[in-house]
Scaffold this active site. Structure first.
Site, PDB file in Angstrom:
ATOM      1  N   ASN A   9       0.872  -1.175   0.000  1.00 44.13           N
ATOM      2  CA  ASN A   9       0.000   0.000   0.000  1.00 44.13           C
ATOM      3  C   ASN A   9       0.908   1.224   0.000  1.00 44.13           C
ATOM      4  O   ASN A   9       1.517   1.535   1.012  1.00 44.13           O
ATOM      5  CB  ASN A   9      -0.889  -0.032   1.256  1.00 44.13           C
ATOM      6  CG  ASN A   9      -1.635   1.273   1.473  1.00 44.13           C
ATOM      7  OD1 ASN A   9      -1.760   2.089   0.570  1.00 44.13           O
ATOM      8  ND2 ASN A   9      -2.134   1.465   2.697  1.00 44.13           N
ATOM      9  N   TRP A  10       0.981   1.880  -1.139  1.00 41.86           N
ATOM     10  CA  TRP A  10       1.922   2.997  -1.279  1.00 41.86           C
ATOM     11  C   TRP A  10       1.407   4.286  -0.653  1.00 41.86           C
ATOM     12  O   TRP A  10       2.148   5.265  -0.578  1.00 41.86           O
ATOM     13  CB  TRP A  10       2.263   3.209  -2.761  1.00 41.86           C
ATOM     14  CG  TRP A  10       3.292   2.236  -3.285  1.00 41.86           C
ATOM     15  CD1 TRP A  10       3.702   1.072  -2.682  1.00 41.86           C
ATOM     16  CD2 TRP A  10       4.048   2.345  -4.496  1.00 41.86           C
ATOM     17  NE1 TRP A  10       4.663   0.460  -3.446  1.00 41.86           N
ATOM     18  CE2 TRP A  10       4.893   1.219  -4.574  1.00 41.86           C
ATOM     19  CE3 TRP A  10       4.082   3.283  -5.531  1.00 41.86           C
ATOM     20  CZ2 TRP A  10       5.775   1.007  -5.642  1.00 41.86           C
ATOM     21  CZ3 TRP A  10       4.958   3.080  -6.596  1.00 41.86           C
ATOM     22  CH2 TRP A  10       5.792   1.949  -6.642  1.00 41.86           C
ATOM     23  N   LYS A  11       0.139   4.319  -0.265  1.00 39.54           N
ATOM     24  CA  LYS A  11      -0.438   5.539   0.330  1.00 39.54           C
ATOM     25  C   LYS A  11      -0.181   6.730  -0.608  1.00 39.54           C
ATOM     26  O   LYS A  11      -0.178   6.543  -1.825  1.00 39.54           O
ATOM     27  CB  LYS A  11       0.116   5.747   1.742  1.00 39.54           C
ATOM     28  CG  LYS A  11      -0.029   4.482   2.594  1.00 39.54           C
ATOM     29  CD  LYS A  11       0.260   4.686   4.048  1.00 39.54           C
ATOM     30  CE  LYS A  11       0.087   3.358   4.780  1.00 39.54           C
ATOM     31  NZ  LYS A  11       0.200   3.480   6.220  1.00 39.54           N
ATOM     32  N   HIS A  88      -9.282   1.599   5.198  1.00 42.42           N
ATOM     33  CA  HIS A  88      -7.990   1.802   5.868  1.00 42.42           C
ATOM     34  C   HIS A  88      -8.162   2.817   6.999  1.00 42.42           C
ATOM     35  O   HIS A  88      -8.933   3.770   6.873  1.00 42.42           O
ATOM     36  CB  HIS A  88      -6.949   2.283   4.858  1.00 42.42           C
ATOM     37  CG  HIS A  88      -5.565   2.269   5.419  1.00 42.42           C
ATOM     38  ND1 HIS A  88      -5.104   3.246   6.266  1.00 42.42           N
ATOM     39  CD2 HIS A  88      -4.565   1.363   5.298  1.00 42.42           C
ATOM     40  CE1 HIS A  88      -3.867   2.945   6.629  1.00 42.42           C
ATOM     41  NE2 HIS A  88      -3.518   1.808   6.063  1.00 42.42           N
ATOM     42  N   GLU A  90      -6.468   5.216   7.916  1.00 42.87           N
ATOM     43  CA  GLU A  90      -6.206   6.611   7.526  1.00 42.87           C
ATOM     44  C   GLU A  90      -7.406   7.200   6.801  1.00 42.87           C
ATOM     45  O   GLU A  90      -7.677   8.396   6.917  1.00 42.87           O
ATOM     46  CB  GLU A  90      -4.924   6.679   6.682  1.00 42.87           C
ATOM     47  CG  GLU A  90      -3.689   6.415   7.550  1.00 42.87           C
ATOM     48  CD  GLU A  90      -2.507   5.818   6.827  1.00 42.87           C
ATOM     49  OE1 GLU A  90      -2.467   5.847   5.578  1.00 42.87           O
ATOM     50  OE2 GLU A  90      -1.599   5.307   7.534  1.00 42.87           O
ATOM     51  N   GLU A 156      -5.263  -4.370  10.983  1.00 40.08           N
ATOM     52  CA  GLU A 156      -4.191  -3.381  11.118  1.00 40.08           C
ATOM     53  C   GLU A 156      -4.411  -2.556  12.379  1.00 40.08           C
ATOM     54  O   GLU A 156      -5.169  -1.577  12.357  1.00 40.08           O
ATOM     55  CB  GLU A 156      -4.173  -2.437   9.909  1.00 40.08           C
ATOM     56  CG  GLU A 156      -3.905  -3.115   8.591  1.00 40.08           C
ATOM     57  CD  GLU A 156      -3.306  -2.143   7.585  1.00 40.08           C
ATOM     58  OE1 GLU A 156      -2.208  -2.429   7.105  1.00 40.08           O
ATOM     59  OE2 GLU A 156      -3.916  -1.098   7.315  1.00 40.08           O
ATOM     60  N   GLY A 162       2.980   2.438  10.697  1.00 38.63           N
ATOM     61  CA  GLY A 162       4.012   3.451  10.500  1.00 38.63           C
ATOM     62  C   GLY A 162       4.793   3.807  11.754  1.00 38.63           C
ATOM     63  O   GLY A 162       5.511   4.807  11.775  1.00 38.63           O
ATOM     64  N   SER A 201       3.615  -1.961  10.381  1.00 35.18           N
ATOM     65  CA  SER A 201       5.058  -2.079  10.610  1.00 35.18           C
ATOM     66  C   SER A 201       5.628  -3.447  10.254  1.00 35.18           C
ATOM     67  O   SER A 201       6.557  -3.927  10.912  1.00 35.18           O
ATOM     68  CB  SER A 201       5.405  -1.694  12.061  1.00 35.18           C
ATOM     69  OG  SER A 201       5.122  -0.325  12.284  1.00 35.18           O
ATOM     70  N   GLY A 222       2.874  -1.069   4.273  1.00 37.63           N
ATOM     71  CA  GLY A 222       2.927   0.328   3.859  1.00 37.63           C
ATOM     72  C   GLY A 222       4.342   0.744   3.503  1.00 37.63           C
ATOM     73  O   GLY A 222       4.822   0.520   2.397  1.00 37.63           O
ATOM     74  N   GLY A 223       5.022   1.345   4.472  1.00 35.04           N
ATOM     75  CA  GLY A 223       6.341   1.930   4.217  1.00 35.04           C
ATOM     76  C   GLY A 223       7.326   0.975   3.561  1.00 35.04           C
ATOM     77  O   GLY A 223       8.076   1.373   2.654  1.00 35.04           O
TER      78      GLY A 223
HETATM   79  P1  PGA Z   1       3.099   0.413   7.571  1.00 30.66           P
HETATM   80  O1  PGA Z   1       1.603   0.667   7.021  1.00 30.66           O
HETATM   81  O2  PGA Z   1       3.561  -0.900   7.006  1.00 30.66           O
HETATM   82  O3  PGA Z   1       3.884   1.587   7.049  1.00 30.66           O
HETATM   83  O4  PGA Z   1       3.007   0.372   9.048  1.00 30.66           O
HETATM   84  C1  PGA Z   1       0.704  -0.415   6.897  1.00 30.66           C
HETATM   85  C2  PGA Z   1      -0.601   0.081   6.344  1.00 30.66           C
HETATM   86  O5  PGA Z   1      -1.056   1.164   6.732  1.00 30.66           O
HETATM   87  O6  PGA Z   1      -1.219  -0.604   5.500  1.00 30.66           O
END
Ligand code: PGA
Length: 239
Positions: A9-11, A88, A90, A156, A162, A201, A222-223
């Site tokens: 997930n590149w956000k 998600h 966010e 999640e 993050g 994470s 994500g990251g």
């Molecule tokens: P993260 O994000 O791996 O950067 O913690 C995961 C996500 O929000 O899908």
């Protein structure tokens, strides 16, 4: 864990220069899913040459109409996407999306032919108060579509996204077991077959431990999904 599903997930990250990462992922494996920003979906589909499944990070709950700035599930399909992430944390926090909103998006995405990843997870305060199952149970009850076809669930914990912090393997196993039980209660035997991803994470160093827990069918990353090197290292650790 031979068939773990690894989803990136590149956000709100990724300009056209990042298509080189897509190319490197596609050159190495043919089983990864990646959700770049909307602006890169069509070019990522071209770059990946069917070796990756490309998806969206959100879609609107309606298929078309007067919704300035929004993207519909049919537009994602038209751009070559095969899946979409909905709910998600966010989106839930930045855009005030409710369980009902998430469910509407999931239903319309399935109707458009996309697989759908529905995200759930508690905040740190909710965990500290001992409310993980109450919170996740309510999110599942309100957010899931009516059928399991094309459905993936992602657990999640908000406090793990993050932050570099993760739940213990036992805590991951406990919540995933709870989600499995909820799925079986709701959908019967078909609920056994729904894939449940862990997200928050995930890194190459912790992937094997987290993905080795019962009822963990892969990871939403994500990251660590922004470069091919790190997403491929996670995929290698998972299998
Ligand atoms: P993260 O994000 O791996 O950067 O913690 C995961 C996500 O929000 O899908």
């Amino acid at each position: 864990m031979g068939n773990a599903l690894i989803v990136g997930n590149w956000k709100m990250n990724g300009l056209s220069a990042a298509l080189g990462e897509i190319a490197a992922m596609a050159a190495a494996r043919d089983d990864l899913w990646v959700a770049p920003p909307f602006t890169l979906i069509a070019s990522a589909v071209t770059t990946a040459q069917s070796r990756l499944r490309i998806g969206g990070q959100d879609c609107h709950a309606k298929l078309s109409g007067a919704h300035t700035g929004c993207v519909s599930a049919t537009m994602l399909v038209d751009a070559g996407a095969g899946f979409v992430i909905v709910g998600h944390s966010e989106r839930r926090s930045d855009n005030g999306e409710s369980d009902a909103d998430v469910r509407a998006k999931a239903m319309v995405a399935r109707a458009a032919g996309l697989d759908v990843i529905v995200c759930v997870g508690e905040t740190e305060a909710q965990r500290d108060a001992g409310n993980v199952e109450a919170v996740v149970g309510k999110q599942l009850a309100g957010s899931l579509p009516d059928a399991v076809d094309g459905l993936v669930v992602a657990y999640e914990p908000v406090w793990a996204i993050g932050t570099g912090r993760t739940p213990t393997p036992d805590d991951v196993a406990a919540v995933h077991g709870f989600i499995r039980a909820q799925l079986v209660t709701r959908f019967g035997a078909a609920g056994q077959g729904v894939r449940i991803l862990y997200g928050g994470s995930v890194k190459p160093e912790n992937a094997a431990l987290l993905l080795g827990q019962p009822n963990v069918g892969g990871a939403l990353v994500g990251g660590a999904s922004l470069t091919a090197a790190s997403l491929l290292a996670i995929a290698a650790a998972a299998s």
